[in-house]
Write a protein that holds these residues in place. Structure first.
Motif, PDB file in Angstrom:
ATOM      1  N   GLN A 185       0.825  -1.205   0.000  1.00  0.00           N
ATOM      2  CA  GLN A 185       0.000   0.000   0.000  1.00  0.00           C
ATOM      3  C   GLN A 185       0.862   1.260   0.000  1.00  0.00           C
ATOM      4  O   GLN A 185       0.566   2.237  -0.688  1.00  0.00           O
ATOM      5  N   ASN A 189       0.569   3.735  -3.184  1.00  0.00           N
ATOM      6  CA  ASN A 189      -0.053   5.019  -2.886  1.00  0.00           C
ATOM      7  C   ASN A 189       0.935   6.129  -2.576  1.00  0.00           C
ATOM      8  O   ASN A 189       0.538   7.268  -2.375  1.00  0.00           O
ATOM      9  N   TRP A 191       2.862   6.553   0.125  1.00  0.00           N
ATOM     10  CA  TRP A 191       2.759   7.048   1.496  1.00  0.00           C
ATOM     11  C   TRP A 191       4.109   7.493   2.022  1.00  0.00           C
ATOM     12  O   TRP A 191       5.117   6.812   1.842  1.00  0.00           O
ATOM     13  N   HIS A 199      -1.415   5.089   9.329  1.00  0.00           N
ATOM     14  CA  HIS A 199      -2.230   3.954   8.886  1.00  0.00           C
ATOM     15  C   HIS A 199      -2.003   2.725   9.772  1.00  0.00           C
ATOM     16  O   HIS A 199      -2.943   1.976  10.054  1.00  0.00           O
ATOM     17  N   THR A 230     -11.565  -0.576  -2.047  1.00  0.00           N
ATOM     18  CA  THR A 230     -11.402   0.871  -1.917  1.00  0.00           C
ATOM     19  C   THR A 230     -12.120   1.419  -0.693  1.00  0.00           C
ATOM     20  O   THR A 230     -11.669   2.398  -0.089  1.00  0.00           O
ATOM     21  N   LEU A 264      -7.751  12.163   2.883  1.00  0.00           N
ATOM     22  CA  LEU A 264      -6.733  11.189   3.277  1.00  0.00           C
ATOM     23  C   LEU A 264      -7.383   9.957   3.898  1.00  0.00           C
ATOM     24  O   LEU A 264      -6.936   8.825   3.677  1.00  0.00           O
ATOM     25  N   GLY A 267      -9.016   7.815   1.182  1.00  0.00           N
ATOM     26  CA  GLY A 267      -8.030   7.034   0.454  1.00  0.00           C
ATOM     27  C   GLY A 267      -7.655   7.671  -0.873  1.00  0.00           C
ATOM     28  O   GLY A 267      -8.279   8.642  -1.331  1.00  0.00           O
ATOM     29  N   GLN A 268      -6.630   7.121  -1.491  1.00  0.00           N
ATOM     30  CA  GLN A 268      -6.105   7.686  -2.731  1.00  0.00           C
ATOM     31  C   GLN A 268      -7.139   7.586  -3.848  1.00  0.00           C
ATOM     32  O   GLN A 268      -7.850   6.592  -3.979  1.00  0.00           O
ATOM     33  N   GLY A 269      -7.218   8.642  -4.657  1.00  0.00           N
ATOM     34  CA  GLY A 269      -8.070   8.618  -5.849  1.00  0.00           C
ATOM     35  C   GLY A 269      -9.329   9.435  -5.753  1.00  0.00           C
ATOM     36  O   GLY A 269      -9.937   9.763  -6.777  1.00  0.00           O
ATOM     37  N   HIS A 294     -13.795   9.356  -8.456  1.00  0.00           N
ATOM     38  CA  HIS A 294     -12.627   8.531  -8.138  1.00  0.00           C
ATOM     39  C   HIS A 294     -11.780   8.353  -9.388  1.00  0.00           C
ATOM     40  O   HIS A 294     -12.223   7.767 -10.381  1.00  0.00           O
ATOM     41  N   LYS A 296      -9.066   6.600  -9.983  1.00  0.00           N
ATOM     42  CA  LYS A 296      -8.599   5.257 -10.312  1.00  0.00           C
ATOM     43  C   LYS A 296      -9.750   4.370 -10.778  1.00  0.00           C
ATOM     44  O   LYS A 296      -9.627   3.624 -11.754  1.00  0.00           O
TER      45      LYS A 296
END
Length: 402
Positions: A185, A189, A191, A199, A230, A264, A267-269, A294, A296
């Motif tokens: 992850q 992503n 991070w 996380h 997701t 954040l 989540g990403q996207g 989104h 992604k």
């Protein structure tokens, strides 16, 4: 004979035909200023790409070095029967022989040895070209198994992470499967080490993919699995300062006021589109609590915020919103709109029964306004009664001193 004169014939003069020519496209004139801007942009892009490749190469070589040092020490300890005392001696001698080199303290060398022993089959001593982190596939936490250590900790994954990430993961995450999940992850992503630690503390691996949903019924594979992974349950909104009782509009206002932290946690996207987003239907206006896109998943995400427990009627409302967004906003290349109902609590069985008869892909998750302390930390904290007793004893002590 009559005296009438014959009428003279009119001479018709034909105009030469004018040939129609196709209109010429106006050439785009690129001014010197525009040409320079294009040139500057190209050079900047090449510099950034080169820097990225250079960082990947340097980082990979450093990870290889640390792994090989750990391998050397482990091999010699087994062959020669050396104990742990060799490590502080190595640290002192390396400092004396190479005083300009940093990162070879006793603690650092112990980490190198631990790193090798965690991944002895990674074969990082061989030549390997690292890949950009975006090309590394992320695995679901439920699919990661300790018995698949070689596949779980592939060289491209180990070489993609900075050493600081590895040190934190070795210290904070003892379970190999969970550590592999966080490693993947963090790579996919991007991070930072601080974000990775957040996380880990929030137990994200236990919350990812846990939303109740009908994605398997409404979306094809592998889309359904990707969408499921997701969404989380529960979401942690501990950055808010709400107190019971609060209204749904206050929750919405707080999330938008802390939009960066909200994104954040999502989540990403996730890209924010609007709050109380108006969708006209015939002569009526309807308003979506929060609308996202989104990047992604390539789809809109409708979020409905609810205070209290989940109720079956919430799904019908979100199903309606998803239909309107699909008809009015969705482009031909977009995937079907997804709905997400966020409640304080949700009965998973009730939610799954409700969603079976819903046409649109919808998930139901809960949210928490405070982060629950770990059990071991809870047991170590004093109770209210203990604190009051301690304060009372302090007051008595002060009174006796006077």
């Amino acid at each position: 004979m009559s005296g009438k004169k014959p009428t003279p014939k009119k001479t018709v003069v034909k105009k030469p035909a004018v040939k129609k020519t196709a209109a010429k496209a106006t050439p785009v004139v690129v001014t010197p200023g525009k040409q320079y801007a294009v040139l500057l942009g190209d050079i900047k892009q090449r510099i950034r790409h080169a820097q990225s490749r250079a960082w990947l190469t340097v980082n990979a070589e450093m990870i290889r070095l640390y792994w090989s040092i750990g391998q050397l020490i482990d091999t010699r300890q087994q062959q020669e029967g050396w104990g742990a005392a060799v490590i502080p001696r190595l640290a002192r001698d390396l400092h004396n022989e190479l005083p300009e080199e940093k990162g070879f303290s006793e603690r650092s060398i112990k980490r190198m040895l631990a790193f090798y022993r965690l991944y002895p089959d990674a074969a990082l001593g061989r030549e390997f070209v690292p890949q950009p982190v975006a090309q590394i596939e992320a695995a679901a936490p439920g699919k990661a198994k300790v018995s698949q250590a070689v596949a779980l900790f592939a060289p491209d994954l180990l070489l993609a992470l900075p050493w600081g990430h590895h040190a934190m993961l070795m210290e904070k995450v003892k379970d190999a499967a969970v550590r592999g999940w966080y490693m993947q992850q963090a790579s996919v992503n991007g991070w930072s080490r601080h974000f990775l630690l957040d996380h880990i503390r929030a137990n994200t691996h236990l919350r990812a993919g846990k939303a109740a949903s009908n994605f398997k019924l409404r979306l094809p594979e592998p889309d359904s699995a990707l969408v499921q992974e997701t969404l989380k349950d529960p979401y942690l909104f501990d950055f808010l300062t709400l107190e019971e009782p609060f209204r749904e509009r206050e929750l919405e206002t707080g999330l938008i006021a802390h939009l960066e932290k909200f994104l954040l946690e999502l989540g990403q996207g996730f890209a924010f589109v609007g709050r109380q987003y108006r969708v006209p239907v015939d002569d009526e206006d309807f308003y979506i609590d929060l609308l996202f896109y989104h990047l992604k998943l390539r789809c809109y995400v409708v979020i409905e915020l609810k205070r209290g427990a989940f109720k079956p009627e919430y799904a019908g409302k979100v199903n309606f919103y998803c239909s309107v967004v699909d008809d009015c906003l969705r482009h031909g290349s977009d995937n079907p709109t997804i709905g997400l109902i966020l409640c304080q609590t949700r009965n998973k069985v009730l939610a799954e029964y409700t969603l079976q008869g819903i046409d649109k892909p919808i998930g139901v998750s809960s949210y928490e306004l405070t982060r629950v302390l770990p059990t071991e930390l809870q047991s170590s904290l004093p109770t209210v009664e203990q604190l009051e007793s301690e304060l009372g004893e302090l007051k008595d002590d002060k009174g006796s001193d006077t």
